[in-house]
Structures are given as structure tokens and as C-alpha cells.
Design a protein around this motif. Sequence first.
Motif, PDB file in Angstrom:
ATOM      1  N   ARG A  27       0.823  -1.214   0.000  1.00  0.00           N
ATOM      2  CA  ARG A  27       0.000   0.000   0.000  1.00  0.00           C
ATOM      3  C   ARG A  27       0.858   1.266   0.000  1.00  0.00           C
ATOM      4  NH1 ARG A  27      -5.105  -0.630  -0.096  1.00  0.00           N
ATOM      5  NH2 ARG A  27      -5.620   1.368   0.842  1.00  0.00           N
ATOM      6  N   TRP A  28       1.966   1.215  -0.756  1.00  0.00           N
ATOM      7  CA  TRP A  28       2.832   2.369  -0.911  1.00  0.00           C
ATOM      8  C   TRP A  28       2.275   3.258  -2.015  1.00  0.00           C
ATOM      9  CZ3 TRP A  28       7.813  -0.984  -1.452  1.00  0.00           C
ATOM     10  CH2 TRP A  28       8.219  -1.426  -0.185  1.00  0.00           C
ATOM     11  N   LEU A  29       2.347   4.543  -1.816  1.00  0.00           N
ATOM     12  CA  LEU A  29       1.921   5.477  -2.854  1.00  0.00           C
ATOM     13  C   LEU A  29       2.818   5.342  -4.080  1.00  0.00           C
ATOM     14  CD1 LEU A  29       1.233   8.716  -0.771  1.00  0.00           C
ATOM     15  CD2 LEU A  29      -0.439   7.181  -1.807  1.00  0.00           C
ATOM     16  N   HIS A  30       2.200   5.388  -5.239  1.00  0.00           N
ATOM     17  CA  HIS A  30       2.890   5.400  -6.520  1.00  0.00           C
ATOM     18  C   HIS A  30       2.008   6.225  -7.462  1.00  0.00           C
ATOM     19  CE1 HIS A  30       0.195   1.935  -6.459  1.00  0.00           C
ATOM     20  NE2 HIS A  30       0.171   1.979  -7.789  1.00  0.00           N
ATOM     21  N   ARG A  31       2.316   6.242  -8.738  1.00  0.00           N
ATOM     22  CA  ARG A  31       1.587   7.108  -9.675  1.00  0.00           C
ATOM     23  C   ARG A  31       0.839   6.288 -10.720  1.00  0.00           C
ATOM     24  NH1 ARG A  31       7.067  10.345 -10.029  1.00  0.00           N
ATOM     25  NH2 ARG A  31       6.715  11.878  -8.362  1.00  0.00           N
ATOM     26  N   VAL A  32      -0.354   6.769 -11.054  1.00  0.00           N
ATOM     27  CA  VAL A  32      -1.178   6.179 -12.103  1.00  0.00           C
ATOM     28  C   VAL A  32      -1.609   7.320 -13.021  1.00  0.00           C
ATOM     29  CG1 VAL A  32      -3.399   5.057 -12.594  1.00  0.00           C
ATOM     30  CG2 VAL A  32      -1.962   4.233 -10.703  1.00  0.00           C
ATOM     31  N   ALA A  33      -1.537   7.083 -14.311  1.00  0.00           N
ATOM     32  CA  ALA A  33      -1.983   8.077 -15.300  1.00  0.00           C
ATOM     33  C   ALA A  33      -3.201   7.534 -16.032  1.00  0.00           C
ATOM     34  CB  ALA A  33      -0.871   8.377 -16.305  1.00  0.00           C
ATOM     35  N   THR A  34      -4.192   8.391 -16.205  1.00  0.00           N
ATOM     36  CA  THR A  34      -5.398   8.004 -16.936  1.00  0.00           C
ATOM     37  C   THR A  34      -5.688   9.032 -18.016  1.00  0.00           C
ATOM     38  OG1 THR A  34      -6.872   9.199 -15.432  1.00  0.00           O
ATOM     39  CG2 THR A  34      -6.411   6.890 -14.900  1.00  0.00           C
ATOM     40  N   VAL A  35      -6.502   8.602 -18.966  1.00  0.00           N
ATOM     41  CA  VAL A  35      -6.922   9.512 -20.028  1.00  0.00           C
ATOM     42  C   VAL A  35      -8.406   9.301 -20.292  1.00  0.00           C
ATOM     43  CG1 VAL A  35      -6.124   7.950 -21.856  1.00  0.00           C
ATOM     44  CG2 VAL A  35      -6.409  10.362 -22.351  1.00  0.00           C
ATOM     45  N   VAL A  36      -9.119  10.419 -20.376  1.00  0.00           N
ATOM     46  CA  VAL A  36     -10.521  10.438 -20.763  1.00  0.00           C
ATOM     47  C   VAL A  36     -10.538  10.712 -22.253  1.00  0.00           C
ATOM     48  CG1 VAL A  36     -12.726  11.636 -20.480  1.00  0.00           C
ATOM     49  CG2 VAL A  36     -11.203  11.333 -18.506  1.00  0.00           C
ATOM     50  N   CYS A  37     -11.155   9.818 -22.997  1.00  0.00           N
ATOM     51  CA  CYS A  37     -11.225   9.980 -24.449  1.00  0.00           C
ATOM     52  C   CYS A  37     -12.565  10.591 -24.814  1.00  0.00           C
ATOM     53  CB  CYS A  37     -11.081   8.623 -25.137  1.00  0.00           C
ATOM     54  SG  CYS A  37      -9.508   7.823 -24.808  1.00  0.00           S
ATOM     55  N   ARG A  38     -12.509  11.680 -25.573  1.00  0.00           N
ATOM     56  CA  ARG A  38     -13.716  12.330 -26.089  1.00  0.00           C
ATOM     57  C   ARG A  38     -13.652  12.299 -27.610  1.00  0.00           C
ATOM     58  NH1 ARG A  38     -16.975  15.592 -23.016  1.00  0.00           N
ATOM     59  NH2 ARG A  38     -16.407  15.779 -20.846  1.00  0.00           N
ATOM     60  N   ASP A  39     -14.825  12.221 -28.229  1.00  0.00           N
ATOM     61  CA  ASP A  39     -14.852  12.351 -29.683  1.00  0.00           C
ATOM     62  C   ASP A  39     -15.117  13.815 -30.026  1.00  0.00           C
ATOM     63  OD1 ASP A  39     -17.622  12.737 -29.420  1.00  0.00           O
ATOM     64  OD2 ASP A  39     -18.147  10.849 -30.388  1.00  0.00           O
ATOM     65  N   ALA A  40     -15.211  14.131 -31.298  1.00  0.00           N
ATOM     66  CA  ALA A  40     -15.382  15.517 -31.738  1.00  0.00           C
ATOM     67  C   ALA A  40     -16.675  16.143 -31.239  1.00  0.00           C
ATOM     68  CB  ALA A  40     -15.317  15.584 -33.261  1.00  0.00           C
ATOM     69  N   THR A  41     -17.664  15.334 -30.887  1.00  0.00           N
ATOM     70  CA  THR A  41     -18.938  15.865 -30.377  1.00  0.00           C
ATOM     71  C   THR A  41     -18.965  15.958 -28.860  1.00  0.00           C
ATOM     72  OG1 THR A  41     -20.050  13.722 -30.266  1.00  0.00           O
ATOM     73  CG2 THR A  41     -20.143  14.902 -32.377  1.00  0.00           C
ATOM     74  N   GLY A  42     -17.889  15.528 -28.185  1.00  0.00           N
ATOM     75  CA  GLY A  42     -17.811  15.620 -26.736  1.00  0.00           C
ATOM     76  C   GLY A  42     -18.204  14.356 -26.001  1.00  0.00           C
ATOM     77  N   ARG A  43     -18.635  13.328 -26.738  1.00  0.00           N
ATOM     78  CA  ARG A  43     -18.984  12.080 -26.056  1.00  0.00           C
ATOM     79  C   ARG A  43     -17.740  11.459 -25.440  1.00  0.00           C
ATOM     80  NH1 ARG A  43     -21.775   8.573 -30.552  1.00  0.00           N
ATOM     81  NH2 ARG A  43     -19.817   9.205 -31.515  1.00  0.00           N
ATOM     82  N   ILE A  44     -17.952  10.658 -24.402  1.00  0.00           N
ATOM     83  CA  ILE A  44     -16.857  10.040 -23.658  1.00  0.00           C
ATOM     84  C   ILE A  44     -16.832   8.538 -23.928  1.00  0.00           C
ATOM     85  CG2 ILE A  44     -15.977   9.526 -21.334  1.00  0.00           C
ATOM     86  CD1 ILE A  44     -17.111  12.238 -20.454  1.00  0.00           C
ATOM     87  N   LEU A  45     -15.636   8.023 -24.129  1.00  0.00           N
ATOM     88  CA  LEU A  45     -15.459   6.598 -24.343  1.00  0.00           C
ATOM     89  C   LEU A  45     -15.655   5.859 -23.021  1.00  0.00           C
ATOM     90  CD1 LEU A  45     -14.533   4.295 -26.296  1.00  0.00           C
ATOM     91  CD2 LEU A  45     -12.226   4.679 -25.367  1.00  0.00           C
ATOM     92  N   VAL A  46     -16.520   4.862 -23.033  1.00  0.00           N
ATOM     93  CA  VAL A  46     -16.733   3.987 -21.884  1.00  0.00           C
ATOM     94  C   VAL A  46     -16.391   2.583 -22.354  1.00  0.00           C
ATOM     95  CG1 VAL A  46     -18.452   3.056 -20.291  1.00  0.00           C
ATOM     96  CG2 VAL A  46     -18.522   5.467 -20.930  1.00  0.00           C
ATOM     97  N   HIS A  47     -15.742   1.823 -21.477  1.00  0.00           N
ATOM     98  CA  HIS A  47     -15.383   0.459 -21.861  1.00  0.00           C
ATOM     99  C   HIS A  47     -15.608  -0.509 -20.706  1.00  0.00           C
ATOM    100  CE1 HIS A  47     -11.663   1.708 -19.836  1.00  0.00           C
ATOM    101  NE2 HIS A  47     -11.406   0.431 -19.685  1.00  0.00           N
ATOM    102  N   ARG A  48     -15.705  -1.788 -21.077  1.00  0.00           N
ATOM    103  CA  ARG A  48     -15.822  -2.855 -20.078  1.00  0.00           C
ATOM    104  C   ARG A  48     -14.547  -3.690 -20.140  1.00  0.00           C
ATOM    105  NH1 ARG A  48     -19.935  -5.696 -21.977  1.00  0.00           N
ATOM    106  NH2 ARG A  48     -18.586  -7.312 -22.805  1.00  0.00           N
ATOM    107  N   ARG A  49     -14.037  -3.992 -18.972  1.00  0.00           N
ATOM    108  CA  ARG A  49     -12.843  -4.830 -18.877  1.00  0.00           C
ATOM    109  C   ARG A  49     -13.215  -6.285 -19.160  1.00  0.00           C
ATOM    110  NH1 ARG A  49      -8.518  -3.071 -17.021  1.00  0.00           N
ATOM    111  NH2 ARG A  49      -7.929  -4.892 -15.782  1.00  0.00           N
TER     112      ARG A  49
END
Length: 174
Positions: A27-49
Amino acid sequence: MSERVERVDEQDRELGVVDRDEAIRNRWLHRVATVVCRDATGRILVHRRPGSAARFPGQYNWMLGGAVEAGESYADAAGRELAEEAGIRAQVRFVLKFLCHGTISPYWLGLHEAVIEGDLTPDPREIAWHAWLPEPALREALDQWPFVPDCREAYARYVALPGGHRSSELATDP
């Protein structure tokens, strides 16, 4: 051996390089990077693992991402994860960073955005299904679908920004 990450403190200052599995286990702190993907109309990409995923199998997320490797910036990691998981390259823009207590381990989460043009080529080991949702549909889905727990806090922080997540100006990566 898993990825090598920087163990950091409560101010996101580097303490040393460790194995990511060790950071999670202790449980040591570390870094995670994320990205929100939007299309040209502003919709957001949602996915299932995928159901076979080691972490959060079959759960939904509105962000792509993963660990920031040792020596890597949040933005570089977000761009790398976007390419690895969705098969696309796009410029990422820093939006916010916060200390996430995390379901499996605490970490600093750096959230970025990218406008996606063209088709995705999802890695089936990362993405079993995906769709572009307008924000009202995403808010509804967050209440109804089994989302990765940590992404709910990120969404609350993201939408609380005073229009910042829709700005076309590039922010500075921390």
C-alpha cells in the motif's frame, strides 16, 4: 516481475523505485496516469474490462490508464496507455491530479483528456466492449453499471471542475 514504478510520498515526491506489485501489496503510494477519451462531439469513451482481467474483471470504466513507469511523466504514461489499450495515438492534455485512496492500493492519479479522431483498435486483453456516451448517459450508467470503484471519485472531481475539463488550453503536466 511487474512494472517498475516510483514510490512517492503524500506530496508526490519520489522516494525510490519499486516493483508495482510490491507497491500495491505494501500500500505504498505510486503514480497512475489516466486519459478520458472524447470524440469531436464531446462524447466520452466507456469500456468494459474483460472477464479474464486480473483487476476488476467485467467492470466498466470511463478512463483508460495504468501505472506511471519509473522515469516517465504522467502525460507520457497516459499517451502510452492510450496506445496500448485502445490502439491510438493522440495528444493528451493534463486536467487534474489527486491522491486516490484506491480500492487495492493508494496512488496519485493524474487525469488527462484526449480528443479521438478515427477508429479504435482495442486490445482485447484490456477492453472487451466500448461505446461513446454523452455525459448524461455516462452519469446514468455510473449509477446503474458495475464501474471500477476508483473511477467514481475521479468522475466526481472531473465534473466538479469549473469548465476546466472542456478547456482547449493545454495545462502543464505536474
